[in-house]
Write a protein that holds these residues in place. Structure first.
Motif, PDB file in Angstrom:
ATOM      1  N   GLY A   1       0.346  -1.757   0.326  1.00  0.00           N
ATOM      2  CA  GLY A   1      -0.149  -0.298   0.057  1.00  0.00           C
ATOM      3  C   GLY A   1       0.773   1.202   0.367  1.00  0.00           C
TER       4      GLY A   1
ATOM      5  N   SER B   1      -6.950  -6.376  -8.365  1.00  0.00           N
ATOM      6  CA  SER B   1      -6.472  -6.396  -7.154  1.00  0.00           C
ATOM      7  C   SER B   1      -5.270  -6.801  -6.689  1.00  0.00           C
ATOM      8  CB  SER B   1      -7.422  -7.403  -6.930  1.00  0.00           C
ATOM      9  OG  SER B   1      -7.856  -8.265  -7.172  1.00  0.00           O
TER      10      SER B   1
ATOM     11  N   VAL C   1      -7.094  -6.797  -1.227  1.00  0.00           N
ATOM     12  CA  VAL C   1      -7.360  -5.234  -1.478  1.00  0.00           C
ATOM     13  C   VAL C   1      -7.746  -5.159  -2.899  1.00  0.00           C
ATOM     14  CG1 VAL C   1      -6.462  -2.958  -1.746  1.00  0.00           C
ATOM     15  CG2 VAL C   1      -5.705  -4.411  -0.213  1.00  0.00           C
TER      16      VAL C   1
ATOM     17  N   LYS D   1     -11.995   1.153   3.367  1.00  0.00           N
ATOM     18  CA  LYS D   1     -11.568   0.127   3.634  1.00  0.00           C
ATOM     19  C   LYS D   1     -10.203  -0.469   2.719  1.00  0.00           C
ATOM     20  CE  LYS D   1     -13.451  -4.366   3.172  1.00  0.00           C
ATOM     21  NZ  LYS D   1     -12.880  -5.286   4.700  1.00  0.00           N
ATOM     22  N   LYS D   2      -9.850   0.610   1.911  1.00  0.00           N
ATOM     23  CA  LYS D   2      -8.325  -0.083   1.090  1.00  0.00           C
ATOM     24  C   LYS D   2      -7.732  -0.280   2.420  1.00  0.00           C
ATOM     25  CE  LYS D   2      -8.638   2.011  -2.693  1.00  0.00           C
ATOM     26  NZ  LYS D   2      -8.152   2.037  -3.607  1.00  0.00           N
TER      27      LYS D   2
ATOM     28  N   ASN E   1      -7.281  -2.242   5.324  1.00  0.00           N
ATOM     29  CA  ASN E   1      -7.099  -3.697   4.651  1.00  0.00           C
ATOM     30  C   ASN E   1      -5.458  -3.178   4.667  1.00  0.00           C
ATOM     31  OD1 ASN E   1      -9.430  -4.805   4.519  1.00  0.00           O
ATOM     32  ND2 ASN E   1      -9.801  -5.117   2.317  1.00  0.00           N
ATOM     33  N   PHE E   2      -4.502  -2.389   3.839  1.00  0.00           N
ATOM     34  CA  PHE E   2      -3.464  -2.141   3.741  1.00  0.00           C
ATOM     35  C   PHE E   2      -3.136  -1.718   5.138  1.00  0.00           C
ATOM     36  CE2 PHE E   2      -3.472  -0.954  -0.839  1.00  0.00           C
ATOM     37  CZ  PHE E   2      -2.894  -2.358  -0.924  1.00  0.00           C
TER      38      PHE E   2
END
Length: 248
Positions: A49, A57, A65, A73-74, A77-78
């Motif tokens: 990230g 993805s 991701v 959200k990204k 998740n990162f």
């Protein structure tokens, strides 16, 4: 451990990664090779990230991701991916005002909220692993480049990563200091650490990698076992790359 599907990235309209599909199995050591500007470092930095995805993805250690996900959200998740991923850069990025030990235990204290004495025990163990226990009270300015990079590796290991990413970890070092950093990486390989490495150290790549991924112009041109890649590359572009290396 890693799976990317159609991964794309552009800078100022220039596509630097063009629909990259990459798989890395647990305990596998993959070395990314290719000329300057081929997209190797951008691909590596996308995995945790540090670069925003424009398309496609990825999944790292079970956390997915997608470029199309909402930003929050990204990012969440990162953050999760980074908790299980160690990264070592060209520049050592150590805190100049902290000792070698202080640098290694920082994340244990701040992220894992560990008690200091427990963190110190782990930090000393990790410095021992990279051969620097005797230097635990030295500040970065008193350490050679090779020693600083080994502290950076110990710091990355403090979070008990499932995966280590190395972005040209020896390119800022004097030639005589390269070996000590590569030896620590060899030891990690022997211990079964999953690693993705961008490097110019061809001998090391040949000895340690399970697989060479050769990139050019933002695409993966060829993937081979090291012996096949260095002796019988399939693509004309890889042959040219290897011939240029041999001329130097």
């Amino acid at each position: 451990m890693i799976q990317t599907t159609g991964l794309s990235k552009s800078f100022n309209g220039l596509e630097v990664l063009k629909s990259i599909d990459l798989r890395v199995a647990p305990k596998e050591i993959v070395v990314l090779l290719g000329p300057s500007g081929s997209g190797k470092s951008t691909l590596l930095r996308s995995l945790n990230g540090l670069e925003e995805l424009d398309g496609g993805s990825l999944e790292v250690n079970g956390v997915r991701v997608e470029a199309s996900m909402p930003s929050k959200k990204k990012q969440a998740n990162f953050r999760e991916i980074r908790r299980h991923t160690g990264m070592v850069f060209q520049q050592f990025n150590l805190y100049p005002h902290k000792t070698a030990l202080g640098n290694v235990i920082e994340s244990l204290l701040t992220v894992k909220k560990m008690k200091k004495e427990e963190a110190v025990k782990i930090g000393e163990q990790l410095l021992g692993r990279v051969g620097l226990l005797a230097k635990k009270d030295e500040y970065p300015s008193r350490l050679s480049g090779g020693q600083q990079q080994r502290v950076a590796i110990a710091r990355a290991l403090a979070m008990e990563p499932a995966l280590m990413l190395f972005d040209e970890p020896t390119s800022a070092l004097d030639p005589e200091l390269v070996g000590e950093v590569l030896e620590v990486m060899r030891q990690l390989a022997r211990e079964g650490m999953t690693m993705v490495i961008v490097t110019h150290e061809m001998k090391f790549a040949r000895q340690v990698a399970n697989r060479i991924v050769f990139m050019d112009g933002g695409v993966i041109v060829e993937e081979q076992e090291p012996e096949i890649f260095f002796q019988h590359p399939e693509s004309e572009r890889a042959r040219k790359f290897i011939n240029q290396l041999q001329e130097h």
